[in-house]
Design a protein around this motif. Structure first.
Motif, PDB file in Angstrom:
ATOM      1  N   TRP A 109       0.798  -1.230   0.000  1.00 34.67           N
ATOM      2  CA  TRP A 109       0.000   0.000   0.000  1.00 34.67           C
ATOM      3  C   TRP A 109       0.831   1.281   0.000  1.00 34.67           C
ATOM      4  CZ3 TRP A 109      -4.364   0.422  -2.040  1.00 34.67           C
ATOM      5  CH2 TRP A 109      -5.350  -0.542  -1.925  1.00 34.67           C
ATOM      6  N   PRO A 110       1.906   1.364   0.775  1.00 33.54           N
ATOM      7  CA  PRO A 110       2.696   2.619   0.720  1.00 33.54           C
ATOM      8  C   PRO A 110       3.224   2.930  -0.676  1.00 33.54           C
ATOM      9  CG  PRO A 110       3.317   1.347   2.643  1.00 33.54           C
ATOM     10  CD  PRO A 110       2.403   0.475   1.840  1.00 33.54           C
ATOM     11  N   ALA A 111       3.698   1.931  -1.372  1.00 36.84           N
ATOM     12  CA  ALA A 111       4.217   2.163  -2.725  1.00 36.84           C
ATOM     13  C   ALA A 111       3.085   2.504  -3.692  1.00 36.84           C
ATOM     14  CB  ALA A 111       4.974   0.929  -3.214  1.00 36.84           C
ATOM     15  N   ILE A 112       1.945   1.823  -3.557  1.00 38.54           N
ATOM     16  CA  ILE A 112       0.797   2.091  -4.435  1.00 38.54           C
ATOM     17  C   ILE A 112       0.289   3.510  -4.223  1.00 38.54           C
ATOM     18  CG2 ILE A 112      -1.607   1.466  -4.888  1.00 38.54           C
ATOM     19  CD1 ILE A 112      -0.820  -1.445  -4.242  1.00 38.54           C
ATOM     20  N   LEU A 113       0.134   3.898  -2.968  1.00 39.09           N
ATOM     21  CA  LEU A 113      -0.376   5.245  -2.675  1.00 39.09           C
ATOM     22  C   LEU A 113       0.616   6.332  -3.061  1.00 39.09           C
ATOM     23  CD1 LEU A 113      -2.243   4.671   0.691  1.00 39.09           C
ATOM     24  CD2 LEU A 113      -3.208   4.929  -1.591  1.00 39.09           C
ATOM     25  N   ALA A 114       1.904   6.040  -2.920  1.00 36.47           N
ATOM     26  CA  ALA A 114       2.903   7.042  -3.292  1.00 36.47           C
ATOM     27  C   ALA A 114       2.900   7.291  -4.798  1.00 36.47           C
ATOM     28  CB  ALA A 114       4.296   6.579  -2.846  1.00 36.47           C
ATOM     29  N   GLU A 115       2.715   6.237  -5.561  1.00 30.49           N
ATOM     30  CA  GLU A 115       2.774   6.377  -7.011  1.00 30.49           C
ATOM     31  C   GLU A 115       1.421   6.742  -7.636  1.00 30.49           C
ATOM     32  OE1 GLU A 115       4.258   3.748 -10.801  1.00 30.49           O
ATOM     33  OE2 GLU A 115       5.074   3.345  -8.811  1.00 30.49           O
ATOM     34  N   HIS A 116       0.328   6.207  -7.077  1.00 30.18           N
ATOM     35  CA  HIS A 116      -0.983   6.379  -7.702  1.00 30.18           C
ATOM     36  C   HIS A 116      -2.028   6.985  -6.765  1.00 30.18           C
ATOM     37  CE1 HIS A 116       0.446   3.914 -10.991  1.00 30.18           C
ATOM     38  NE2 HIS A 116       0.812   2.986 -10.119  1.00 30.18           N
ATOM     39  N   GLY A 117      -1.618   7.568  -5.649  1.00 31.89           N
ATOM     40  CA  GLY A 117      -2.558   8.065  -4.645  1.00 31.89           C
ATOM     41  C   GLY A 117      -3.509   9.131  -5.157  1.00 31.89           C
ATOM     42  N   ILE A 118      -2.982  10.116  -5.860  1.00 31.60           N
ATOM     43  CA  ILE A 118      -3.825  11.213  -6.364  1.00 31.60           C
ATOM     44  C   ILE A 118      -4.804  10.685  -7.406  1.00 31.60           C
ATOM     45  CG2 ILE A 118      -3.803  13.371  -7.653  1.00 31.60           C
ATOM     46  CD1 ILE A 118      -1.135  13.999  -6.271  1.00 31.60           C
ATOM     47  N   SER A 119      -4.331   9.838  -8.278  1.00 32.87           N
ATOM     48  CA  SER A 119      -5.206   9.263  -9.300  1.00 32.87           C
ATOM     49  C   SER A 119      -6.311   8.412  -8.665  1.00 32.87           C
ATOM     50  CB  SER A 119      -4.381   8.411 -10.261  1.00 32.87           C
ATOM     51  OG  SER A 119      -5.215   7.796 -11.206  1.00 32.87           O
ATOM     52  N   LEU A 120      -5.976   7.610  -7.678  1.00 31.70           N
ATOM     53  CA  LEU A 120      -6.973   6.805  -6.971  1.00 31.70           C
ATOM     54  C   LEU A 120      -8.005   7.683  -6.278  1.00 31.70           C
ATOM     55  CD1 LEU A 120      -4.842   3.939  -5.379  1.00 31.70           C
ATOM     56  CD2 LEU A 120      -6.651   3.700  -7.071  1.00 31.70           C
ATOM     57  N   ALA A 121      -7.542   8.731  -5.617  1.00 34.99           N
ATOM     58  CA  ALA A 121      -8.463   9.631  -4.913  1.00 34.99           C
ATOM     59  C   ALA A 121      -9.421  10.315  -5.885  1.00 34.99           C
ATOM     60  CB  ALA A 121      -7.674  10.667  -4.118  1.00 34.99           C
ATOM     61  N   LEU A 122      -8.905  10.750  -7.026  1.00 34.51           N
ATOM     62  CA  LEU A 122      -9.765  11.391  -8.023  1.00 34.51           C
ATOM     63  C   LEU A 122     -10.784  10.413  -8.612  1.00 34.51           C
ATOM     64  CD1 LEU A 122      -7.219  13.674  -9.908  1.00 34.51           C
ATOM     65  CD2 LEU A 122      -9.033  14.357  -8.340  1.00 34.51           C
TER      66      LEU A 122
END
Length: 104
Positions: free
Chosen positions: A33-46
């Motif tokens: 999860w830390p790596a996923i959120l660091a790389e794709h966090g903004i895209s996931l949130a949007l």
């Protein structure tokens, strides 16, 4: 009840259900999860915000087209008329006993 209140409540319920049911299926991603959120966090949130907005808008549209917008107003009008003593006499008496705290 206003259609936007209905859509907000149902959207929150659906999102909570998806989170509870889908969260356990994503357990295998826990170490990543830390790596996923660091790389794709903004895209996931949007994307999550877009999905929630779309679901809320769809529920709102269904509530407006089915007449739920007027239902709350009609129920309130019927309740006020019963409390004035118009309409169903038994219901008016029961409401009066309830207000007085005279439960059987």
């Amino acid at each position: 009840m206003q259609p936007w209140k209905i859509s907000a409540g149902l959207t929150a319920a659906l999102a909570g259900s998806v989170f509870l049911l889908g969260g356990s299926r994503l357990e295998y991603l826990a170490p990543h999860w830390p790596a996923i959120l660091a790389e794709h966090g903004i895209s996931l949130a949007l994307h999550i915000a877009l999905v929630l907005t779309t679901v809320a808008a769809a529920i709102y549209a269904v509530a407006r087209t089915t007449g739920l917008a007027d239902l709350g107003r009609r129920v309130d009008l019927a309740e006020r008329s019963v409390r004035r003593g118009e309409g169903d006499v038994g219901l008016a008496d029961s409401l009066k006993q309830d207000e007085e705290g005279d439960w059987k």
